[in-house]
Motif scaffolding. Structure first.
Motif, PDB file in Angstrom:
ATOM      1  N   PHE A   1      96.649 102.704  47.601  1.00  0.00           N
ATOM      2  CA  PHE A   1      95.508 102.227  46.515  1.00  0.00           C
ATOM      3  C   PHE A   1      95.158 103.247  45.629  1.00  0.00           C
ATOM      4  O   PHE A   1      95.725 104.290  45.712  1.00  0.00           O
ATOM      5  N   ARG A   2      94.645 102.495  44.610  1.00  0.00           N
ATOM      6  CA  ARG A   2      94.252 103.653  43.566  1.00  0.00           C
ATOM      7  C   ARG A   2      92.699 103.241  42.885  1.00  0.00           C
ATOM      8  O   ARG A   2      92.402 102.174  42.914  1.00  0.00           O
ATOM      9  N   GLN A   3      92.165 104.289  42.465  1.00  0.00           N
ATOM     10  CA  GLN A   3      90.954 103.966  41.812  1.00  0.00           C
ATOM     11  C   GLN A   3      90.644 104.780  40.495  1.00  0.00           C
ATOM     12  O   GLN A   3      90.783 106.165  40.680  1.00  0.00           O
TER      13      GLN A   3
ATOM     14  N   GLN B   1      90.915  95.797  51.917  1.00  0.00           N
ATOM     15  CA  GLN B   1      90.875  97.205  52.166  1.00  0.00           C
ATOM     16  C   GLN B   1      90.250  97.243  53.679  1.00  0.00           C
ATOM     17  O   GLN B   1      90.361  98.504  54.249  1.00  0.00           O
TER      18      GLN B   1
ATOM     19  N   GLY C   1      92.930 111.214  49.118  1.00  0.00           N
ATOM     20  CA  GLY C   1      93.477 110.965  47.945  1.00  0.00           C
ATOM     21  C   GLY C   1      94.081 112.026  47.097  1.00  0.00           C
ATOM     22  O   GLY C   1      93.797 113.089  47.655  1.00  0.00           O
TER      23      GLY C   1
ATOM     24  N   GLU D   1      86.889  99.726  40.314  1.00  0.00           N
ATOM     25  CA  GLU D   1      86.967  99.598  41.829  1.00  0.00           C
ATOM     26  C   GLU D   1      88.335  99.917  42.376  1.00  0.00           C
ATOM     27  O   GLU D   1      89.464  99.958  41.298  1.00  0.00           O
ATOM     28  N   ARG D   2      88.531 100.372  43.575  1.00  0.00           N
ATOM     29  CA  ARG D   2      89.575 100.663  44.220  1.00  0.00           C
ATOM     30  C   ARG D   2      90.443  99.363  44.177  1.00  0.00           C
ATOM     31  O   ARG D   2      89.968  98.292  44.807  1.00  0.00           O
TER      32      ARG D   2
ATOM     33  N   TYR E   1      94.839 108.420  43.922  1.00  0.00           N
ATOM     34  CA  TYR E   1      95.711 107.472  44.806  1.00  0.00           C
ATOM     35  C   TYR E   1      95.332 107.764  46.242  1.00  0.00           C
ATOM     36  O   TYR E   1      95.679 108.946  46.476  1.00  0.00           O
TER      37      TYR E   1
END
Length: 123
Positions: A37-39, A107, A116, A44-45, A94
């Motif tokens: 995932f990334r934010q 999620q 992260g 939002e992620r 990430y």
């Protein structure tokens, strides 16, 4: 203690490449799907790419198609995210996350999360 640790982030110029690693400790990744995932700042992620326990991959972000790939090395208990042709819009923290066997877009379905690693794409 069950833990996921991301590494490999950093500052890279547009068009460059990075390889992120997600290493597990305290459990074996053989039976887990791993999703990256990334934010990004102020956003939002979002899911990026996931690899199931059997090695199949699922892309959750159209923006990375053809540029990012995911792989796993069960012998090293590690999953990798290879990121090529990086763009400024790829700048984000990430995260990798684990759930049993199959990928999910949600999620809340992921039981284990790393802390992260920052990726910054800038000239």
């Amino acid at each position: 203690q069950l833990q996921l640790v991301e590494s490999g982030g950093g500052l890279v110029q547009p068009g460059g490449s990075l390889r992120l690693s997600c290493a597990a400790s305290g459990f074996t990744l053989d039976y887990y799907a791993i999703n990256w995932f990334r934010q990004a700042p102020g956003k939002e992620r979002e899911g990026v790419l996931c690899i199931s326990s059997s090695g199949g991959s699922t892309n959750y972000a159209d923006s990375v198609k053809g540029r990012f790939t995911i792989s796993r090395d069960n012998a090293k208990n590690t999953v990798y995210l290879q990121m090529n042709s990086l763009k400024p819009e790829d700048t984000a923290v990430y995260f990798c996350a684990a759930r049993s066997y199959i990928c999910s877009a949600y999620q809340r379905h992921y039981a284990y999360w790393g802390q992260g690693t920052q990726v910054t794409v800038s000239s």
